[in-house]
Design a protein around this motif. Structure first.
Motif, mmCIF file in Angstrom:
data_model
loop_
_atom_site.group_PDB
_atom_site.id
_atom_site.type_symbol
_atom_site.label_atom_id
_atom_site.label_comp_id
_atom_site.label_asym_id
_atom_site.label_seq_id
_atom_site.Cartn_x
_atom_site.Cartn_y
_atom_site.Cartn_z
ATOM 1 N N LYS A 66 5.479 2.723 -2.176
ATOM 2 C CA LYS A 66 6.894 3.075 -2.353
ATOM 3 C C LYS A 66 7.684 1.885 -2.898
ATOM 4 O O LYS A 66 8.583 2.053 -3.730
ATOM 5 N N GLU A 85 6.847 1.622 -6.565
ATOM 6 C CA GLU A 85 7.523 2.724 -7.263
ATOM 7 C C GLU A 85 9.016 2.413 -7.433
ATOM 8 O O GLU A 85 9.595 2.669 -8.489
ATOM 9 N N VAL A 119 11.758 1.722 4.170
ATOM 10 C CA VAL A 119 11.677 3.108 3.684
ATOM 11 C C VAL A 119 13.079 3.704 3.629
ATOM 12 O O VAL A 119 13.954 3.384 4.439
#
Length: 152
Positions: free
Chosen positions: A22, A25, A88
């Motif tokens: 993540k 990305e 996150v």
């Protein structure tokens, strides 16, 4: 929510990998299996300079920080550089970034290092608001020569 920040452990690989994918990305960077495994081998090798922290909420990894010491010749000491810091998306705004930075700061103090430094993208406004609340923005401009790209 009770967040624990601790060193990366062997059993964290798959949860860590999910976070790191993540992160890659977010920065529109290709993360190959080989790159991930190389970094994981560094993080879990006691003699390698790269270290990792994870933020844990219950049994879920919600953040990571990768860091390493570096020499500061003009100061005659060493510093701690945070290479990667990620939380996150669904856990942002809950103090996790602050907790990871504070853990890095405590480590630097314990090791008698002179500074903790990191960089972020110029347009990462969400992260910059956190960073501005815990550190002083410097006037330095970063340059790099990318040796992995072929000459055009």
């Amino acid at each position: 929510m009770s967040i624990e920040v601790r060193p990366v452990a062997d059993g964290d690989f798959f949860a860590w990998l999910d976070l790191y994918e993540k992160y890659a990305e977010f920065y529109d960077t290709e993360l190959t299996d080989q790159k991930a495994l190389v970094l994981w081998s560094w993080l879990t090798a006691p003699s390698h300079e790269e270290d990792g922290l994870v933020a844990v909420d219950g049994d879920r990894l919600v953040g990571l920080a990768h860091m390493r010491e570096f020499a500061r010749p003009l100061e005659g000491d060493r510093g701690l550089f945070i290479d990667d810091l990620y939380v996150v998306e669904d856990s942002r705004g809950k103090g996790i970034g602050h907790a990871l930075i504070e853990a890095a700061r405590k480590r630097a103090e314990e090791e008698h290092l002179g500074v903790v430094q990191w960089i972020t993208a110029h347009d990462n406004d969400e992260a910059k608001s956190v960073y501005d609340s815990v550190a002083e923005r410097t006037s330095w401009v970063t340059y790099e020569i990318d040796l992995t790209k072929a000459d055009a």
